[in-house]
Design an enzyme around this catalytic site. Sequence first.
Site, PDB file in Angstrom:
ATOM      1  N   GLU A 153      76.433  49.981  35.710  1.00  0.00           N
ATOM      2  CA  GLU A 153      77.878  50.189  35.635  1.00  0.00           C
ATOM      3  C   GLU A 153      78.335  51.298  36.591  1.00  0.00           C
ATOM      4  O   GLU A 153      79.352  51.154  37.264  1.00  0.00           O
ATOM      5  CB  GLU A 153      78.281  50.518  34.195  1.00  0.00           C
TER       6      GLU A 153
ATOM      7  N   GLU B  75      72.724  44.937  27.264  1.00  0.00           N
ATOM      8  CA  GLU B  75      73.242  45.448  25.995  1.00  0.00           C
ATOM      9  C   GLU B  75      73.222  44.403  24.881  1.00  0.00           C
ATOM     10  O   GLU B  75      73.096  44.758  23.705  1.00  0.00           O
ATOM     11  CB  GLU B  75      74.676  45.968  26.194  1.00  0.00           C
TER      12      GLU B  75
END
Length: 259
Positions: free
Chosen positions: A112, A132
């Site tokens: 990210e 995730e």
Amino acid sequence: MEGITLEKKNGYAILKVDVPKTRNALSVPIVEYMDSLVDEVIADKSMHCLLLTGGGEKSFIAGADISQLVKMSPEDSRYSIEVGHKLFSKIETMDIPSVAAINGYCLGGGLEIAMCCDIRVCSANAKFGLPEINIGMIPGWGGTLRLARLIGESRAKNMLLRGKMITSAQAFDYGLIAEVYEDVATLRVKSEELACELAAKSPITMKFDKRLVYDAAGKQPTDIAQRDANTLGMLFTTYDAREGLTAFLEKRQPKYENR
């Protein structure tokens, strides 16, 4: 903060995350400290590029610190998201260019933050993913938006919904990575060469290049014609533009002054 360092060189700064015991994972205190260091780079007008990397050979940033996540309350979680978005948006929208030099695993929050950088380069051993879903979570720091924007919705969903990691070769093929180098040592050298190259460009022009790209999403050429004309008209009034044109005609390297 131990393991988080900022080194300023000739025109560029290197922000390094080097916490081997967690594979350079990001905790809330680390993100907050990195945010203060990025502020320092932005405030230093002699810095014209930010290079972000991880310490060691095996890991750039291997996500968030799960040992901290498991202890969080919903309120703590919301705060961690706000802190991450503040830092990541700052890197993405600051005037100077940023480079992510990715040495090994680039997962979760690591991917990210890398996607917030303007240019991403990596070593051949790098692996990329937003895993995730494998722990019942989502990428909370803007990863869903940025990944789809960079590699397309279909490929992004394939990675997100399966928690799938991709190799450096796949990342290059997808357009996520600009260059792949054979090993971490070469990555270190080449990424600093890239930072030097960017630091020598016109800061004013790089600032507007970044803004124009960021603002162009979803727009048609006819929508941005006036914007481009206004920007070029303004640039023609600057010292840097005159210096760039003159240097080209005189067959010499330009010396930009950010004015």
